[in-house]
Motif scaffolding. Sequence first.
Motif, PDB file in Angstrom:
ATOM      1  N   GLU A 251       5.614   4.114   1.835  1.00 16.33           N
ATOM      2  CA  GLU A 251       6.220   5.323   2.420  1.00 16.33           C
ATOM      3  C   GLU A 251       6.982   5.017   3.704  1.00 16.33           C
ATOM      4  OE1 GLU A 251       3.207   8.342   2.558  1.00 16.33           O
ATOM      5  OE2 GLU A 251       3.619   8.864   0.460  1.00 16.33           O
ATOM      6  N   THR A 252       6.431   4.033   4.506  1.00 13.71           N
ATOM      7  CA  THR A 252       7.121   3.654   5.742  1.00 13.71           C
ATOM      8  C   THR A 252       8.451   3.021   5.389  1.00 13.71           C
ATOM      9  OG1 THR A 252       4.939   3.150   6.626  1.00 13.71           O
ATOM     10  CG2 THR A 252       6.810   2.395   7.937  1.00 13.71           C
ATOM     11  N   LEU A 253       8.422   2.143   4.348  1.00  7.11           N
ATOM     12  CA  LEU A 253       9.677   1.495   3.934  1.00  7.11           C
ATOM     13  C   LEU A 253      10.698   2.542   3.462  1.00  7.11           C
ATOM     14  CD1 LEU A 253       8.735  -1.724   1.910  1.00  7.11           C
ATOM     15  CD2 LEU A 253      10.205  -1.575   3.897  1.00  7.11           C
ATOM     16  N   LEU A 254      10.177   3.480   2.671  1.00  9.85           N
ATOM     17  CA  LEU A 254      11.039   4.545   2.114  1.00  9.85           C
ATOM     18  C   LEU A 254      11.693   5.365   3.225  1.00  9.85           C
ATOM     19  CD1 LEU A 254      11.668   5.327  -0.776  1.00  9.85           C
ATOM     20  CD2 LEU A 254       9.826   6.984  -0.686  1.00  9.85           C
ATOM     21  N   ALA A 255      10.928   5.658   4.285  1.00 12.98           N
ATOM     22  CA  ALA A 255      11.451   6.477   5.392  1.00 12.98           C
ATOM     23  C   ALA A 255      12.601   5.772   6.109  1.00 12.98           C
ATOM     24  CB  ALA A 255      10.330   6.785   6.368  1.00 12.98           C
ATOM     25  N   GLY A 256      12.593   4.417   6.052  1.00 12.16           N
ATOM     26  CA  GLY A 256      13.655   3.680   6.750  1.00 12.16           C
ATOM     27  C   GLY A 256      14.955   3.573   5.973  1.00 12.16           C
ATOM     28  N   ILE A 257      14.931   4.002   4.697  1.00 13.94           N
ATOM     29  CA  ILE A 257      16.155   3.861   3.881  1.00 13.94           C
ATOM     30  C   ILE A 257      17.087   5.068   4.113  1.00 13.94           C
ATOM     31  CG2 ILE A 257      17.083   3.557   1.531  1.00 13.94           C
ATOM     32  CD1 ILE A 257      14.284   2.497   0.732  1.00 13.94           C
ATOM     33  N   ASP A 258      18.361   4.777   4.336  1.00 15.09           N
ATOM     34  CA  ASP A 258      19.390   5.835   4.475  1.00 15.09           C
ATOM     35  C   ASP A 258      19.454   6.627   3.167  1.00 15.09           C
ATOM     36  OD1 ASP A 258      21.655   7.348   4.688  1.00 15.09           O
ATOM     37  OD2 ASP A 258      22.913   5.752   5.493  1.00 15.09           O
ATOM     38  N   THR A 259      19.366   7.957   3.237  1.00 17.31           N
ATOM     39  CA  THR A 259      19.308   8.775   2.010  1.00 17.31           C
ATOM     40  C   THR A 259      20.479   8.500   1.063  1.00 17.31           C
ATOM     41  OG1 THR A 259      20.344  10.552   3.233  1.00 17.31           O
ATOM     42  CG2 THR A 259      17.980  10.721   2.908  1.00 17.31           C
ATOM     43  N   GLU A 260      21.639   8.152   1.625  1.00 16.29           N
ATOM     44  CA  GLU A 260      22.818   7.883   0.795  1.00 16.29           C
ATOM     45  C   GLU A 260      22.633   6.599  -0.029  1.00 16.29           C
ATOM     46  OE1 GLU A 260      25.308   9.996   0.350  1.00 16.29           O
ATOM     47  OE2 GLU A 260      24.139  11.282   1.701  1.00 16.29           O
ATOM     48  N   LYS A 261      21.669   5.720   0.429  1.00 17.62           N
ATOM     49  CA  LYS A 261      21.549   4.422  -0.256  1.00 17.62           C
ATOM     50  C   LYS A 261      20.353   4.386  -1.206  1.00 17.62           C
ATOM     51  CE  LYS A 261      24.020   1.844   3.189  1.00 17.62           C
ATOM     52  NZ  LYS A 261      23.951   0.956   4.342  1.00 17.62           N
TER      53      LYS A 261
ATOM     54  N   THR B  46       0.868  -1.190   0.000  1.00 15.02           N
ATOM     55  CA  THR B  46       0.000   0.000   0.000  1.00 15.02           C
ATOM     56  C   THR B  46       0.908   1.244   0.000  1.00 15.02           C
ATOM     57  OG1 THR B  46      -0.001   0.174   2.394  1.00 15.02           O
ATOM     58  CG2 THR B  46      -1.783  -1.164   1.400  1.00 15.02           C
ATOM     59  N   THR B  47       0.310   2.362  -0.312  1.00 11.30           N
ATOM     60  CA  THR B  47       1.082   3.613  -0.346  1.00 11.30           C
ATOM     61  C   THR B  47       1.728   3.895   1.026  1.00 11.30           C
ATOM     62  OG1 THR B  47      -0.490   4.434  -1.940  1.00 11.30           O
ATOM     63  CG2 THR B  47       0.942   6.085  -0.903  1.00 11.30           C
ATOM     64  N   GLU B  48       0.909   3.653   2.133  1.00 19.03           N
ATOM     65  CA  GLU B  48       1.457   3.920   3.474  1.00 19.03           C
ATOM     66  C   GLU B  48       2.648   3.013   3.741  1.00 19.03           C
ATOM     67  OE1 GLU B  48      -2.372   3.370   3.786  1.00 19.03           O
ATOM     68  OE2 GLU B  48      -2.069   5.329   2.879  1.00 19.03           O
ATOM     69  N   GLU B  49       2.482   1.692   3.365  1.00 16.38           N
ATOM     70  CA  GLU B  49       3.567   0.722   3.609  1.00 16.38           C
ATOM     71  C   GLU B  49       4.814   1.135   2.815  1.00 16.38           C
ATOM     72  OE1 GLU B  49       1.354  -3.572   4.432  1.00 16.38           O
ATOM     73  OE2 GLU B  49       1.448  -2.805   2.379  1.00 16.38           O
TER      74      GLU B  49
END
Length: 483
Positions: free
Chosen positions: A447-457, A442-445
């Motif tokens: 976005e949650t996954l995206l928030a956990g990724i280190d910006t450099e990666k 889902t979009t929320e899921e």
Amino acid sequence: MEGDKAHQGPSATRSSVKKIDDNSVATMSEDVGKMTIQQAQQSQDQSIIREQIAQAVGSESAALLELRHSIDKGYGLFAATDIKRGTCIFKEAPLVLITHGASESAETVFYVSQQVSKLCPNQRRAYRMLHKAIESTKSPVSRIMYDKFAGISSRVDINNAGQRKIDDFATFKTNAFQVRLNKGIGTAVFLAHSRLNHSCSPNGHQSCNEREGLQMLHATRDIIAGEEITVTYTSLVRTWSQRAAELRRWGFACTCNSCQGAGASASKLRRERMFDIDQAIAFDNCPDPMMRATSRPKYTLPTPIAGKLAWVEELAKLCGEEGLVVDQLNAYRECPKRYVELGKLDEALAFAGQVLQLHRVCYGNNYIPNSGAGLWISKLKYLIEKQQKATALAQGQLLYQERLTTDEAAHWVGKKAWAADKKVKKRAKRAIKAAAEKAGLTTEEAETLLAGIDTEKLTVVAEKLKGEGDIEKVKSIIAELSS
Ligand SMILES: C[S@@+](CC[C@H](N)C(=O)[O-])C[C@H]1O[C@@H](n2cnc3c(N)ncnc32)[C@H](O)[C@@H]1O
């Protein structure tokens, strides 16, 4: 030669005595008697002159001096020991001083006679022993006065007094020179200075120390023991004929090296050039438009300052070649101001230093009159310091400006790179979110996954997820790469 002389002398006299009559013998013995009286008188005079000179200059200075006859010049002062350049040989107070102006008038004759009459007997005698140039006895005022006194022939005492006045005035005319006093200008006769003979290439310089009220003599070169100490009676930046004409006032023709020596013809050419440059400088410095309009010299200085400087420096060089220290000093004086006009302060300071050094030779260490050598130096040092500060400030400002420009450039480069990076990351985020949603999150899921990724990666994750449709695989790639 010695033998010949010894043989001819006494025997020749004796044989001639035999042949001549009694009257002639009497005249000859009178002559011999006169000779001895004359010689005795001369040696007595010399002792008085020496004694008076020693009193006038002090014993320390007197030890440097020797009074003797100089060939064809009368008395002269000679170095009794070696004397170093710059030494104050002696200084002396005036014997006779006139402050009323010393024009050729009956009034001056009166003032001179009044001053002479005030002297103590020994000084008066020493004054009357000074040289009287024939030319001085022939002055118009002397002739008028002489005729006047000669007319009263019956009153011998008045006649004698008149003659004495005329003689005293002639002595004054021969020996006096202008002196600067604290309160103006005077004309004075000095006992020791009066015994200095002239040379167009002198080794001594006379100057007046206003503060002390004394006339000084400095050695402008090293003088060796036995050498005559000479000064100049006239301006030396003059041609040979101009100098000769002026020296006629003292009744002699100069025979110094510059006038008659081996280098006389080279010296004559140099002095002519020196005269021309000196006149051109005087004209250049003359502020009076009337004078400038009426007395144009043979040459004028070039208009550009650099050209003027070349002439002035040529004059200084010629003075150096002629050994004329005072005139070289005067030429050097012209240089600092002209270098300042050119904006070359370091050169100006170097010349001001030369001026000060030569000034000390000619005028001594502790007497720097208004010539301004010292003043020039402190002014120039101040200017140079100011200029150096201004240069340093300008350099600082330049550096600061350069730094600003570099920083600004770097800032822009950084800003651009940052914006580009932001774009890439935004694109990677969009790609990751799209891949997650495609795999069924889902979009929320997503976005949650995206928030956990280190910006450099973000870019690495986006690259790995490209084309991946399996939800579990998507989740594991993200989990693996985000940690
Ligand atoms: C101020 S007195 C100098 C001392 C003088 N020789 C003396 O016997 O007292 C000036 C006179 O010295 C003589 N004198 C000075 N310099 C001379 C020179 N270079 N050549 C010949 N005579 C000179 C001249 O007779 C002149 O009038």
